[in-house]
Design a protein around this motif. Structure first.
Motif, mmCIF file in Angstrom:
data_model
loop_
_atom_site.group_PDB
_atom_site.id
_atom_site.type_symbol
_atom_site.label_atom_id
_atom_site.label_comp_id
_atom_site.label_asym_id
_atom_site.label_seq_id
_atom_site.Cartn_x
_atom_site.Cartn_y
_atom_site.Cartn_z
ATOM 1 N N GLY A 108 0.929 -1.122 0.192
ATOM 2 C CA GLY A 108 0.094 0.051 -0.093
ATOM 3 C C GLY A 108 0.789 1.314 -0.029
ATOM 4 O O GLY A 108 0.337 2.251 0.082
ATOM 5 N N GLN A 109 2.115 1.045 -0.264
ATOM 6 C CA GLN A 109 2.999 2.441 -0.159
ATOM 7 C C GLN A 109 4.062 2.353 -1.373
ATOM 8 O O GLN A 109 4.686 1.276 -1.476
ATOM 9 C CB GLN A 109 3.670 2.139 1.051
ATOM 10 N N ILE A 110 4.142 3.421 -1.951
ATOM 11 C CA ILE A 110 5.410 3.406 -3.023
ATOM 12 C C ILE A 110 6.493 3.547 -2.020
ATOM 13 O O ILE A 110 6.815 4.345 -1.060
ATOM 14 C CB ILE A 110 5.151 4.669 -3.776
ATOM 15 N N GLN A 111 7.666 2.546 -2.290
ATOM 16 C CA GLN A 111 8.830 2.440 -1.404
ATOM 17 C C GLN A 111 10.157 2.622 -2.430
ATOM 18 O O GLN A 111 11.090 3.101 -1.854
ATOM 19 C CB GLN A 111 8.859 1.102 -0.903
ATOM 20 N N CYS A 112 9.879 2.306 -3.704
ATOM 21 C CA CYS A 112 11.156 2.512 -4.475
ATOM 22 C C CYS A 112 10.778 2.573 -5.996
ATOM 23 O O CYS A 112 9.420 2.469 -6.268
ATOM 24 C CB CYS A 112 11.986 1.160 -4.353
ATOM 25 N N ARG A 113 11.616 2.760 -6.896
ATOM 26 C CA ARG A 113 11.491 2.797 -8.198
ATOM 27 C C ARG A 113 12.599 2.172 -9.011
ATOM 28 O O ARG A 113 13.993 2.010 -8.261
ATOM 29 C CB ARG A 113 11.440 4.405 -8.628
ATOM 30 N N GLN A 114 12.480 2.086 -10.156
ATOM 31 C CA GLN A 114 13.453 1.382 -11.057
ATOM 32 C C GLN A 114 13.435 1.977 -12.546
ATOM 33 O O GLN A 114 12.241 2.121 -12.764
ATOM 34 C CB GLN A 114 13.279 -0.093 -11.382
ATOM 35 N N LEU A 115 14.650 2.764 -12.910
ATOM 36 C CA LEU A 115 14.589 3.049 -14.566
ATOM 37 C C LEU A 115 14.235 2.123 -15.260
ATOM 38 O O LEU A 115 14.675 0.895 -15.304
ATOM 39 C CB LEU A 115 16.061 3.365 -14.549
ATOM 40 N N VAL A 116 13.276 2.481 -16.312
ATOM 41 C CA VAL A 116 13.086 1.494 -17.500
ATOM 42 C C VAL A 116 13.898 1.874 -18.654
ATOM 43 O O VAL A 116 14.152 3.003 -19.190
ATOM 44 C CB VAL A 116 11.344 1.855 -18.004
ATOM 45 N N LEU A 117 14.858 0.745 -18.825
ATOM 46 C CA LEU A 117 15.889 0.960 -19.939
ATOM 47 C C LEU A 117 15.285 0.598 -21.105
ATOM 48 O O LEU A 117 15.864 1.414 -22.189
ATOM 49 C CB LEU A 117 17.053 -0.311 -19.465
#
Length: 143
Positions: free
Chosen positions: A62-71
């Motif tokens: 239920g929480q945004i906690q991280c991200r990843q770059l889309v290559l």
């Protein structure tokens, strides 16, 4: 001029950022180049904007906690013969400030202005707060 757009996606079945990272390192998720992939039925209509430095923001519990770059985006064909989109992701997970999100299906676009900021590098290795405390702090706007 191409703008940047992000995606937001639920990380179903993971309890933490560490769980997501472990799952993405598995053979079923990594491609031949060693980068994790997220396969989806739909090809993003705004692919140019996504590939202009966009990320997937992961919602965990239920929480945004991280991200990843889309290559990049690769076309893959499933065992059923249907073409799908494999979003090839940078293997590095970047922790973000916590932001609450309600459940939803699939993925959604996320404007850069609506994306939570990254945690400062000095906080990236902080001890993880218990989920209930993290949620309570996010609800009152302290994190």
């Amino acid at each position: 001029m191409t703008h940047r757009i992000n995606l937001i996606k639920l990380s179903v079945g993971t309890e933490s950022v560490e769980d997501l990272l472990a799952w993405q390192k598995s053979a079923q998720v990594c491609g031949e180049d060693g980068n994790p992939r997220h396969v989806t039925r739909m090809w993003p209509k705004r692919a140019d904007e996504l590939l202009n430095g966009g990320s997937i923001y992961w919602v965990i519990k239920g929480q945004i906690q991280c991200r990843q770059l889309v290559l990049r985006l690769d076309q893959v064909t499933g065992s059923d013969g249907i073409n799908r989109c494999a979003m090839v992701l940078d293997p590095v997970l970047i922790r973000t400030q916590t932001a609450l999100r309600r459940p939803f299906q699939g993925w959604r676009y996320l404007q850069q202005s609506d994306a939570p900021p990254d945690l400062r590098a000095s906080r990236a290795d902080d001890d993880v707060l218990p989920s209930d405390l993290n949620r309570a702090l996010a609800e009152i706007g302290l994190i």
